[in-house]
Design an enzyme around this catalytic site. Structure first.
Site, PDB file in Angstrom:
ATOM      1  N   ASP A 143      11.535  -0.338 -23.870  1.00 35.70           N
ATOM      2  CA  ASP A 143      12.872  -0.604 -23.328  1.00 35.70           C
ATOM      3  C   ASP A 143      13.886  -0.797 -24.444  1.00 35.70           C
ATOM      4  O   ASP A 143      13.594  -1.415 -25.474  1.00 35.70           O
ATOM      5  CB  ASP A 143      12.846  -1.847 -22.439  1.00 35.70           C
ATOM      6  CG  ASP A 143      12.127  -1.592 -21.120  1.00 35.70           C
ATOM      7  OD1 ASP A 143      11.735  -0.439 -20.868  1.00 35.70           O
ATOM      8  OD2 ASP A 143      11.952  -2.556 -20.345  1.00 35.70           O
ATOM      9  N   TYR A 169      20.050   0.954 -16.839  1.00 34.71           N
ATOM     10  CA  TYR A 169      19.251  -0.123 -17.432  1.00 34.71           C
ATOM     11  C   TYR A 169      19.864  -1.479 -17.121  1.00 34.71           C
ATOM     12  O   TYR A 169      21.033  -1.725 -17.424  1.00 34.71           O
ATOM     13  CB  TYR A 169      19.162   0.092 -18.946  1.00 34.71           C
ATOM     14  CG  TYR A 169      18.247  -0.866 -19.658  1.00 34.71           C
ATOM     15  CD1 TYR A 169      16.865  -0.695 -19.581  1.00 34.71           C
ATOM     16  CD2 TYR A 169      18.740  -1.921 -20.411  1.00 34.71           C
ATOM     17  CE1 TYR A 169      16.013  -1.573 -20.236  1.00 34.71           C
ATOM     18  CE2 TYR A 169      17.898  -2.800 -21.067  1.00 34.71           C
ATOM     19  CZ  TYR A 169      16.530  -2.616 -20.977  1.00 34.71           C
ATOM     20  OH  TYR A 169      15.678  -3.483 -21.621  1.00 34.71           O
ATOM     21  N   GLU A 195       7.035   1.275 -22.753  1.00 40.44           N
ATOM     22  CA  GLU A 195       6.734  -0.145 -22.500  1.00 40.44           C
ATOM     23  C   GLU A 195       5.870  -0.328 -21.270  1.00 40.44           C
ATOM     24  O   GLU A 195       5.090  -1.261 -21.189  1.00 40.44           O
ATOM     25  CB  GLU A 195       8.037  -0.935 -22.347  1.00 40.44           C
ATOM     26  CG  GLU A 195       7.836  -2.434 -22.313  1.00 40.44           C
ATOM     27  CD  GLU A 195       9.135  -3.215 -22.472  1.00 40.44           C
ATOM     28  OE1 GLU A 195       9.281  -4.240 -21.791  1.00 40.44           O
ATOM     29  OE2 GLU A 195       9.995  -2.801 -23.268  1.00 40.44           O
TER      30      GLU A 195
END
Length: 971
Positions: A109, A335, A9
């Site tokens: 992601d 994350y 990404e």
């Protein structure tokens, strides 16, 4: 040899993947837009490269702000590149179409948005077919450490596993488009149908979020405070004194939401209770019991944003950016865009490794607690922490096994917040002894509560901050050690006083509390476990909530005042409209929460995409129909009456949906005076409308938009119109040339800001400019002799007096950050500086922090050329000739990129340096804005001064003529 293309990404993630794969897959060569070795090609997007749009045959450009072409519900969506990242898209597509690339890996992601980014790129690369017909696998990363990345490549997910998430991602995007486009166009058409242009943006998630803030403000405004009394006493025992508060032991909760067991509603009753017990003895009963308090759960993104806003004042957007940096750049957190507050059940070994890292780290404030946890075997299995059923796409935010370094102060604060919460969840519960003491002076009862910390448990991690973490720790009669009272002992009432208080309205939302309300779709849920169960029905997702709040602030629907979020008049007007049209789908947070729940069901394969989109289409059609068919004169609502009288007849001025209008004096007819609530798309606050009537002018105000969509700033004045025999509202752009042309003498009332850089005379404020005292007619000098003038607002950036003083003293202002480019409409930072050669105030830009980008390496160019040659040799002669022509064209420098020398007339305006036409237009606009040369009545018309007259060949020119005119002056 075939290769696999990996699409990340962001460029930084692509680099992380390359570093992680190098030990197991071999060294990568770095090219301009990708990395490559014998097995992999790794490239990246920069966020969204492609966006959806209606096909040309189903959408319109002209007339889109009318009902004629609504609703727009296309049977399918086309794709269009995002303009500013088109070159990056072309680079990614080029790699995807390579013949030696036979497989793709989606490494965007891990989540709905990352899935959409990849799917749209792949669809765009597939052209008319809509797919490249190459197998796709999914890299699902929840940690960015090298080992986690390698583990991810060992466990790639299949296309079938990701089908549900892909459907939800597309459905969310298309639903937002349908509701946003149709809703915004329909409401704008409704608000603009009586003339003017009033852009009214709505959204599937942003508008219900706004309704929460508006409803809270309405409750605050309508709240009527009530007086109540509490009776506070001090009792004396043999061992000392203790406080207590009167309460009614028989009280039960009823319909009165403000009633409490310890409140009485009259001063007489409170005084009677105080008089009855004063100086009397009391009997005492007491109950003590042990209790415990577990640590809060691990953070998901929303709870982290709420905590950071409450403790540090960080906005949701700032917290997300910091967490993303700690995840992506520093590899210090997992994350962050997660809605889970638990860890996978196989994560216990990783948790132990994380504690070992923290114990060994140089972080002295954290290491001792990590060591304590390891030595006491606190890190062990617990369903409260490790539970696969509570882990969605991602698990909770925790520190990684990698110790960070080089953190900024804000990053360190957020990292500490996550680490403390991570450690605390493994520590034992805090233990207390809670004592409830009832002191009775018949028939009145007084309660005292004491809460004594016996074992700190997890609170030890927070040290001095523990008082804030203790339940009830801040209450006046809690958290205290109580003096002992012997069994059967009578205590004396030493003091008793009624305390008069007032009920308070509900608090305004802060970002922390608004995030909580979005998470539970407006339902007030304090219990942490229950709130977790409601998350799937929230407004938006953890990853999008910050952007939703920022969008509402940008559109001026809400304002930040300190930590409070306050809705504007524009927000109230939108809610009045939606309620009046009975478009409840756009107002009700719980309904939109249901749609979010359905998207999460789709991710799990429990709901079809077709069923969800049919529901969204039906809602869109109903919303447009309601707006189109509304036939009453006004929208019912709760409207204000202004304090200032009508300027024409002295009557009362009242608000309705569209206007502030005179309704006449009592018993008299209205005189016809009125003015629109939202001139040029900016809605008056009630206080602003009052000030406008009182002073006959207000401003300058920002936030107006022309019919072409350009933002502008202006004063608003109310002037008498001889033809209409009434007052009317006008824009006043502060055209200070009127004084010069009429010869009207100017008298300055403000103190001098400094010496004019041209002639040394005093500089003062005048209208919307700072001017030299010799640049306008004055009693001392009726004929102006100087030209110095600089706007008080330049490209939407207010220039305060202090900054102009600094410019006059030092030659330039501080770095100002609210300029907005007329060409790109993007914000930029610059100093304002005196340009002696040009004889005007100009922009001065801070030097870039980054070195100029180096050209592509020669080796890479040679390698590419060699490869092209081999391919061409294998083809027929015509193909070879075409390829050679194409290669030659690619190597030929484009003339358009080279600068051209301006004519003498143009050089007098923008300088004599060779310049490309776009740069010349940009410089021309800087000159126009700096000298206030736009026609006040039509900002699209440029009124030429002497220098521009030589360029234009006439007295004025339209903004869209500029590029053509300048082309004639660039040789």
């Amino acid at each position: 040899m075939t290769k696999t293309l990996v699409i990340a990404e962001k460029p930084s993630v692509a680099q992380d993947i390359v570093r992680a794969l190098t030990p197991v897959a071999g060294k990568f060569d770095k090219h301009e837009d990708h990395f490559e070795n014998d097995r992999y090609v790794v490239t990246s997007a920069v966020g969204h490269l492609v966006e959806i749009q209606a096909p040309e045959q189903f959408d319109v450009k002209r007339g889109k702000w009318s009902f004629a072409h609504l609703p727009v519900i296309p049977p399918f969506f086309d794709l269009k590149p995002v303009d500013k990242t088109k070159s990056r898209l072309n680079a990614v597509v080029k790699q995807a179409k390579r013949k030696d690339v036979t497989e793709l890996i989606n490494a965007c992601d891990a989540g709905r948005e990352g899935e959409l980014i990849f799917r749209l790129i792949e669809q765009y690369a597939g052209g008319a077919k809509g797919t490249l017909s190459k197998p796709v696998k999914r890299l699902w990363l929840q940690s960015m450490t090298p080992q986690a990345i390698r583990d991810g490549f060992e466990a790639l997910r299949t296309e079938q596993q990701m089908a549900g998430l892909a459907s939800a991602a597309r459905s969310r995007s298309e639903a937002d488009w349908l509701v946003g486009i149709n809703g915004t166009r329909a409401m704008t058409a409704f608000n603009s149908r009586d003339g003017g242009f009033f852009l009214t943006t709505v959204g599937r998630v942003q508008t219900p979020t706004l309704s929460l803030v508006v409803e809270r403000e309405e409750k605050i405004r309508k709240f009527v405070s009530r007086d109540y009394w509490e009776i506070h006493a001090t009792f004396g025992a043999e061992a000392g004194e203790y406080p207590a508060k009167w309460f009614d032991p028989k009280w039960k909760k009823g319909e009165d939401v403000e009633a409490r067991a310890d409140r009485v509603w009259s001063a007489a009753e409170a005084q009677a209770i105080a008089n009855a017990v004063r100086g009397q003895q009391a009997t005492v009963t007491e109950e003590s019991k042990p209790t415990s308090q577990a640590s809060p759960l691990l953070f998901d993104l929303t709870s982290l944003q709420r905590e950071a806003n409450g403790k540090f004042g960080f906005s949701a957007k700032t917290t997300l950016a910091l967490a993303q940096s700690l995840y992506e750049r520093h590899k210090a957190l997992t994350y962050p865009r997660t809605d889970s507050r638990a860890l996978p059940e196989d994560y216990l070994p990783v948790a132990k490794q994380t504690f070992e890292m923290l114990a060994d780290s140089g972080m002295r404030h954290l290491a001792p607690h990590a060591l304590t946890a390891l030595n006491n075997n606190y890190v062990r299995p617990s369903r409260r922490i490790f539970d696969n059923s509570k882990v969605s796409d991602h698990f909770a935010i925790i520190p990684t096994t990698q110790a960070p370094s080089g953190l900024s102060e804000a990053e360190q604060k957020l990292y500490d917040l996550v680490v403390r919460r991570f450690m605390a969840v493994f520590f034992p519960s805090a233990e207390y002894t809670v004592t409830t003491r009832i002191s009775t002076v018949a028939p009145h009862s007084f309660k005292t509560e004491g809460k004594v910390l016996v074992k700190p448990g997890w609170l030890a991690i927070y040290g001095k901050e523990a008082a804030d973490e203790v339940e009830g720790g801040k209450d006046g009669d809690k958290g205290q050690n109580l003096v002992a009272v012997q069994p059967g002992e009578k205590v004396n009432t030493l003091q008793v006083d009624p305390k008069g208080l007032k009920t308070k309205p509900p608090a305004r939302y802060s970002e922390a509390t608004l995030l909580g309300a979005m998470e539970s779709a407006g339902k007030q849920i304090d219990d942490e476990e229950l709130r977790s169960a409601m998350q799937e029905k929230g407004l938006g997702t953890p990853a999008t909530r910050a952007a939703i709040i920022e969008g509402l602030l940008t559109e001026k629907y809400m304002l930040r005042e300190g930590r409070e979020i306050i809705p504007t008049a524009k927000a109230f007007q939108l809610m009045t409209l939606l309620r009046g049209l009975e478009v409840e789908e756009l107002c009700r947070a719980d309904l939109t929460g249901e749609w979010e729940y359905k998207l999460s069901q789709m991710e799990k394969g429990q709901l079809s995409r077709e069923a969800f989109m049919a529901e969204i289409a039906a809602m869109t059609e109903r919303m447009v129909k309601k707006a189109k068919e509304y036939d009453r004169d006004t929208i019912p609502g709760d409207y204000a009456t202004l304090e200032s009288p009508c300027p024409n007849c002295g009557g009362v001025v009242k608000e309705n949906y569209r206007r502030f209008a005179c309704v006449g004096k009592p018993g008299a007819e209205p005189c016809g005076f009125s003015f629109g609530k939202s001139p040029a798309g900016r809605t008056f606050e009630t206080a602003e409308a009052n000030a406008l009537l009182r002073d006959r002018k207000i401003g300058p105000l920002e936030g107006f938009r022309s019919k072409a969509g350009w933002p502008f700033t202006s004063e608003i004045v109310i002037k008498y119109d001889d033809e209409a025999h009434n007052y009317k509202l006008e824009f006043d752009f502060g055209d200070d040339k009127k004084g010069e042309e009429s010869g009207e003498i100017v008298e300055f009332e403000d103190a001098s800001l400094g010496a004019c850089p041209i002639c040394g005379s005093e500089v003062h404020e005048h209208g919307s400019n700072y001017v030299c005292s010799k640049a306008v007619p004055t009693a001392a000098q009726p004929t102006p002799s100087c030209t110095f003038k600089s706007g008080k607002i330049i490209l939407q950036q207010p220039v305060e007096r202090e900054q102009m003083t600094k410019l006059l003293e030092t030659g330039k202002t501080d770095l100002l950050d609210k300029f907005v480019s007329m060409r790109t409409r993007r914000a930029f930072k610059a100093h304002l500086a005196w340009d002696k050669e040009a004889g005007k105030v100009n922009f001065e830009f801070a030097p870039s922090k980054f070195p100029p980008r180096k050209p592509a390496a020669g080796a890479y160019a040679t390698k590419t050329a060699g490869a092209a040659g081999k391919t061409a040799a294998a083809k027929k002669a015509p193909a070879k000739k075409a390829a050679a022509t194409k290669t030659a064209a690619a190597k030929t420098p484009r003339k358009a990129a080279a600068g051209k020398a301006p004519s003498a007339a143009l050089a007098a305006v923008i300088g004599a340096e060779p310049v490309a036409r776009p740069e010349a237009v940009k410089k021309m606009w800087e000159y126009i804005k700096a000298h206030n040369l736009q026609d006040p009545k039509d900002k699209r018309t440029i009124v030429a001064d002497d220098k521009l007259r030589a360029v234009f060949g006439k007295d004025s020119a339209g903004m869209f003529e500029l590029a053509g005119i300048l082309g004639n002056h660039l040789g």
